[in-house]
Structures are given as structure tokens and as C-alpha cells.
Design a protein around this motif. Structure first.
Motif, mmCIF file in Angstrom:
data_model
loop_
_atom_site.group_PDB
_atom_site.id
_atom_site.type_symbol
_atom_site.label_atom_id
_atom_site.label_comp_id
_atom_site.label_asym_id
_atom_site.label_seq_id
_atom_site.Cartn_x
_atom_site.Cartn_y
_atom_site.Cartn_z
ATOM 1 N N ASP A 168 -24.663 8.462 89.093
ATOM 2 C CA ASP A 168 -24.661 7.075 89.572
ATOM 3 C C ASP A 168 -23.708 6.898 90.753
ATOM 4 O O ASP A 168 -23.990 6.133 91.681
ATOM 5 C CB ASP A 168 -24.266 6.130 88.441
ATOM 6 N N GLU A 192 -24.641 5.601 94.583
ATOM 7 C CA GLU A 192 -23.899 4.543 95.276
ATOM 8 C C GLU A 192 -23.423 5.014 96.649
ATOM 9 O O GLU A 192 -23.487 4.272 97.634
ATOM 10 C CB GLU A 192 -22.702 4.116 94.421
ATOM 11 N N ARG A 249 -24.497 3.437 100.362
ATOM 12 C CA ARG A 249 -23.538 2.975 101.362
ATOM 13 C C ARG A 249 -23.679 3.728 102.683
ATOM 14 O O ARG A 249 -23.311 3.218 103.741
ATOM 15 C CB ARG A 249 -22.104 3.136 100.842
ATOM 16 N N SER A 278 -32.135 6.267 98.452
ATOM 17 C CA SER A 278 -31.162 5.345 97.857
ATOM 18 C C SER A 278 -31.818 4.024 97.494
ATOM 19 O O SER A 278 -31.510 3.423 96.456
ATOM 20 C CB SER A 278 -29.990 5.124 98.809
ATOM 21 N N ARG A 321 -31.860 2.771 93.613
ATOM 22 C CA ARG A 321 -31.195 1.518 93.251
ATOM 23 C C ARG A 321 -32.192 0.508 92.686
ATOM 24 O O ARG A 321 -31.873 -0.260 91.769
ATOM 25 C CB ARG A 321 -30.475 0.939 94.462
#
Length: 257
Positions: A215, A219, A223, A243, A247
Motif C-alpha cells: 500500500d 501511495e 504521488r 496508480s 487507488r
């Protein structure tokens, strides 16, 4: 030597699909057989990759060591020999090779006197040990290098195969010894972003659990690995797509009960 070689690999190749971006990458010849061309006939040389590893082209192989020794340490001004070569690197490499020779001598003795055979027949056991060691290292480095740095694999990861191919993920994780090790294959780009601080995903997974590491990597991908004004690369596009998918899947699953 292994540490210095791996540091050179990371310092020259930040983007998994853009090798030698910042200078010579000692591992670059591992990708040549799969990326010398992106035409259909490039696949003709892919079956040679296992043989290339088997004869010692990977990081733990003999011919790779020769390649590295011929390039490091870098030459001084005017092509002169590095000042530390004779008093540091040469003695260290000599000691290392003498130790390796000693270990192979032990294998020879185990295969001859240890099995009640004449001393001259130790080579038979040496060949068997060498063969299986080469097979093991070849399989490992094909996953670490050729799969992780391939266009096909990173395109596949961008489609969220953990959801669409769950049995494949479960099988590969089992073969590699657990999901914490499988994270190495899923997030090699995150490892390349900052190898010194992040380290190995499998090692972090042993202490923090594979899911927490997984996880956290998602993240990081969301970003973005770098802040840059350069044009978006192929790998950047894969990461962005991946991503978003990961997500969205996590959000749809809702909070853990």
C-alpha cells in the motif's frame, strides 16, 4: 565490488525502461538480447537470455566480474591507472578469488574423497554443483533484471493484474517464498527511485508485512516518483495509469473492517 557495481547500476538507470540515462550501466548487457530492437524479430534472441545468464553474464557471474574489473575503478586523468587500484582493489580482488578457489577445492574434495572416489574424479561433482548454481542464479537474475526492466512486464503491471490475474499473482508469490518477495517484482520502479533509503521490498515486508509495504508503494506511485519538467516518459505513463487503477480498486473496496 558488488556494492559499487550495484550503486553504479542505480546511479546510471533511474527509469527502468531508460537504461544508461546517466552514464554507463554495468547491467545493461543483460537487457540487450530483449531490447536491441522493438521489431518482431527482436523476439528471436529472447530465448538466448537464459543461456546468457547461465554462462555468467549476471551480477554473480564470472564474465560479469571480468566486465566490472575492466571498467572499475575509473581511470585517472589522461587514462592513468587509478591510484587506489594496486594498493586497494587488486589485493582485495586477489583475496576474493583465492577464497573462491578454496571453496571450489572443497567441493572437489567432497566429490572425490568425501564420496570414497579417487581424487581425480572430483570434477564430476564440481560440474553438478556448478550447473545447479548457475541455473539458480540465472532464474533469479532473469526475474530481477530482465522481467523488472522489460517493457512488456511494466505494461502488464499497468493493467492491475493483481485483480485480473489473481491466481497468477498467488502462484508467483508462492514460488518466490511469499507476497513480501513478490513486491520486489511489483514495485521495482519504486526501489529504483531511492534504493539507499527504501532498500529491498522483501526485507521491509518481513518486518512490516507485505500488505503495508504494498500500500505504501501504491501511495508513492500515486504521488509520483520525481518532480520534473521533462517530457513524460513511457515508464511515467505506465506508473500514472497503474496508480489510478490501484487507488480506484482500493477505494471501491472500502475501509477494512
Amino acid at each position: 565490488d558488488v556494492i559499487m557495481e550495484h550503486n553504479r547500476h542505480h546511479n546510471s538507470t533511474f527509469d527502468l525502461l531508460n537504461h544508461c540515462e546517466f552514464g554507463w550501466d554495468p547491467a545493461n548487457w543483460l537487457y540487450t538480447l530483449q531490447e536491441w530492437t522493438f521489431e518482431w524479430y527482436g523476439w528471436l534472441t529472447v530465448p538466448l537470455i537464459p543461456l546468457w545468464h547461465f554462462i555468467g553474464a549476471h551480477d554473480n557471474g564470472g564474465i560479469f566480474a571480468i566486465l566490472w574489473w575492466s571498467q572499475f575503478p575509473d581511470g585517472g586523468p589522461g587514462g592513468k591507472c587509478d591510484k587506489g587500484f594496486w594498493n586497494k582493489w587488486f589485493p582485495m580482488r586477489l583475496k576474493h578469488n583465492m577464497f573462491v578457489l578454496f571453496l571450489w577445492a572443497c567441493v572437489w574434495l567432497l566429490g572425490s574423497l568425501g564420496l570414497g572416489r579417487p581424487l581425480g574424479e572430483g570434477w564430476r561433482f564440481v560440474l553438478w554443483v556448478s550447473c545447479f548454481v548457475r541455473i539458480g542464479f540465472s532464474l533469479s537474475w532473469m526475474f530481477i533484471a530482465n522481467f523488472n526492466h522489460s517493457h512488456l512486464w511494466n505494461e502488464f503491471l499497468a493493467t492491475d493484474p493483481d485483480r485480473t490475474w489473481p491466481k497468477l499473482h498467488a502462484t508467483m508469490a508462492t514460488l518466490l517464498g511469499g507476497r513480501h518477495r513478490w513486491n520486489e517484482m511489483l514495485f521495482h520502479d519504486v526501489h529504483h527511485m531511492c534504493p539507499g533509503r527504501i532498500g529491498a521490498m522483501s526485507q521491509r515486508g518481513r518486518f512490516h508485512g507485505w500488505e503495508k509495504v504494498h500500500d505504501a508503494c501504491v501511495e508513492i506511485l500515486a504521488r509520483g516518483l520525481w518532480i520534473t519538467d521533462d517530457e513524460e516518459t513511457v515508464m511515467d505513463k505506465h506508473r500514472r495509469k497503474r496508480s489510478l487503477v490501484l487507488r480506484a480498486r482500493k477505494a471501491s473496496a472500502g475501509p477494512a473492517s
